[in-house]
Design an enzyme around this catalytic site. Structure first.
Site, short mmCIF file in Angstrom:
data_model
loop_
_atom_site.label_atom_id
_atom_site.label_comp_id
_atom_site.label_asym_id
_atom_site.label_seq_id
_atom_site.Cartn_x
_atom_site.Cartn_y
_atom_site.Cartn_z
CE LYS A 119 -4.53 -1.72 1.72
NZ LYS A 119 -5.74 -1.23 2.72
CE LYS A 121 -13.46 -2.59 -0.41
NZ LYS A 121 -13.44 -2.18 0.97
CE LYS A 177 -5.90 -8.05 -2.33
NZ LYS A 177 -5.82 -7.82 -0.88
P1 TYM Z 1 -10.92 -5.18 3.58
O1 TYM Z 1 -11.72 -4.28 3.87
O2 TYM Z 1 -9.73 -5.04 2.55
O3 TYM Z 1 -11.85 -6.65 2.92
C1 TYM Z 1 -12.81 -7.16 3.85
C2 TYM Z 1 -12.64 -8.59 3.76
O4 TYM Z 1 -12.86 -9.16 2.48
C3 TYM Z 1 -11.58 -9.92 2.07
N1 TYM Z 1 -11.03 -9.88 0.87
C4 TYM Z 1 -10.98 -10.87 0.02
N2 TYM Z 1 -11.17 -12.03 0.03
C5 TYM Z 1 -10.85 -13.02 -1.08
N3 TYM Z 1 -10.55 -12.56 -2.27
C6 TYM Z 1 -10.45 -11.29 -2.36
N4 TYM Z 1 -9.95 -10.71 -3.48
C7 TYM Z 1 -10.51 -10.17 -1.23
N5 TYM Z 1 -10.56 -8.97 -1.23
C8 TYM Z 1 -10.82 -8.88 0.01
C9 TYM Z 1 -10.43 -9.59 3.27
O5 TYM Z 1 -9.67 -10.73 3.58
C10 TYM Z 1 -11.40 -9.29 4.50
O6 TYM Z 1 -11.80 -10.43 5.16
N6 TYM Z 1 -7.91 -5.18 7.53
C11 TYM Z 1 -9.11 -5.57 6.86
C12 TYM Z 1 -10.31 -5.24 7.83
C13 TYM Z 1 -10.14 -5.34 9.32
C14 TYM Z 1 -10.24 -6.24 9.86
C15 TYM Z 1 -10.40 -6.20 11.22
C16 TYM Z 1 -10.56 -7.66 9.61
C17 TYM Z 1 -9.75 -4.36 10.12
N7 TYM Z 1 -9.96 -4.82 11.47
C18 TYM Z 1 -10.42 -7.16 12.44
C19 TYM Z 1 -10.74 -8.66 10.71
C20 TYM Z 1 -10.64 -8.41 11.92
C21 TYM Z 1 -9.17 -5.13 5.62
O7 TYM Z 1 -8.91 -4.20 5.10
O8 TYM Z 1 -10.24 -5.91 4.68
#
Ligand code: TYM
Length: 345
Positions: free
Chosen positions: A115, A210, A207
């Site tokens: 990032k 967004k 991957k």
């Molecule tokens: P974020 O917002 O990027 O994504 C949310 C969830 O979607 C999953 N994900 C995917 N799974 C499969 N294939 C993909 N291409 C894909 N893109 C996204 C992510 O693995 C995630 O589960 N850091 C986290 C948010 C967060 C969080 C937490 C999660 C903040 N605090 C505490 C669990 C526990 C994030 O940026 O997810």
């Protein structure tokens, strides 16, 4: 280690539309776990601002992501649904964890490197300590299970390291506070199903995300039926027919991605999907996948539109969820402060 009652926690960032990766990698498992466990699902707005967010867009995205949670099938009466910034325990415990985690641990985080890019001097400090806040999100509730996609695995490992170091550093104080076997549980990552890493429709080695500049690379939960079908039709493929068995997917990222998506949407295994489409051209899989994706996702999009028309209702869900989240976190934070040695009046 504490024998904690099972409690599920997870979150998504309100940084734009949710997509098929979020849905299949995480949401499907959130919904399944909410049936059998106490569950807390957060819209992580404080994580979102680790990179610049226009305030008006952020405000809307928080409501949109909340609407998506509900439209996908989470019941706000059963699960606690709220936005992170309304519960100060996250920030408070996040600070304490900034003082527990080591620089060397954060230096190893691959997501920060991706990032921040080449110019890491210009990245926010928040982006660097992001994984500490994520550990606080989970551990402020002493959550035991964390359903996420594959890309969050390293962050979850860090959360486990932080929990362990806190338990060791403060072991005497923890025992004095009446906890015989450590204070924080080791949160278990739940990375399951055939689509833990959904890849871009334009490039099976990247991957689905967004932030990809090409909208054709992802299926958004808000896409209409025609858009979904068009994106699947245009999805990148290779020139060969589909293999009949799983080992045949090796070095064929696009075939692996499309069959994985199909399997996850249908609730089947990749073996079964290959049994059905093996030996056939991509077009037969793509046609069936377009129908399946439209059937699964269109009702979600329709429900999101319906919910978006009533922001007052969404805000009420967040207010209720925040109050419930605060009530769970408050006694935990009180004990943490006692353990650390803070004076509380
Ligand atoms: P974020 O917002 O990027 O994504 C949310 C969830 O979607 C999953 N994900 C995917 N799974 C499969 N294939 C993909 N291409 C894909 N893109 C996204 C992510 O693995 C995630 O589960 N850091 C986290 C948010 C967060 C969080 C937490 C999660 C903040 N605090 C505490 C669990 C526990 C994030 O940026 O997810």
């Amino acid at each position: 280690m504490t024998k904690a009652t099972p409690r599920v926690f997870s979150g998504m960032q309100p940084t734009g539309n949710l997509h098929l990766g979020n849905y299949l990698g995480a949401m499907v498992n959130w919904i399944a776990m909410a049936q059998s466990h106490e569950s807390i699902y957060c819209v992580v707005d404080m994580h979102a601002i680790t990179v610049w967010q226009d305030p008006r867009e952020l405000h809307k995205a928080i409501r949109d992501v909340t609407a998506a949670y509900v439209a996908c099938g989470l019941d706000p009466k059963k699960s606690v649904i709220f936005n992170q910034s309304q519960v100060s325990a996250h920030a408070e415990l996040g600070w304490i964890f900034n003082c527990v985690a080591r620089l060397g641990w954060l230096d190893r985080m691959t997501q920060f490197k991706e990032k921040a890019g080449k110019d890491k001097e210009r990245a926010s400090v928040g982006l660097y300590v992001y994984p500490n806040l994520m550990a606080a999100d989970i551990l402020a509730y002493r959550a035991t299970h964390v359903p996420v996609g594959e890309d969050q695995k390293q962050h979850l490992e860090l959360a486990r390291d932080i929990a362990q170091k806190f338990n060791i550093d403060y072991q005497d104080s923890i025992a004095e506070a009446g906890y015989a076997q450590g204070f924080f549980p080791q949160p278990e990552p739940m990375i399951t199903g055939p689509a833990t890493r959904v890849m871009s429709l334009r490039d099976g080695t990247k991957k689905m995300s967004k932030s990809d500049p090409s909208d054709l690379s992802r299926i958004n939960l808000t896409d209409d039926a025609d858009t979904i079908a068009r994106k699947i039709r245009k999805a990148k493929t290779d020139p060969d027919a589909l293999p009949s068995e799983v080992p045949g997917l090796k070095d064929r990222p696009e075939a692996a991605n499309l069959t994985g998506i199909f399997a996850a949407l249908e609730g089947a295994t990749v073996e079964k999907v290959l049994g059905q489409f093996g030996g056939q051209p991509y077009s037969s899989l793509k046609n069936a996948l377009a129908d399946l994706a439209v059937a699964r996702l269109s009702p979600i999009a329709a429900e999101m539109t319906r919910l978006a028309a009533d922001p007052g209702h969404i805000d009420a869900i967040l207010a209720d969820g925040s109050a419930r989240a605060r009530a769970i976190a408050a006694p935990i934070l009180k004990d943490v402060k006692k353990i650390v040695g803070f004076v509380q009046s």
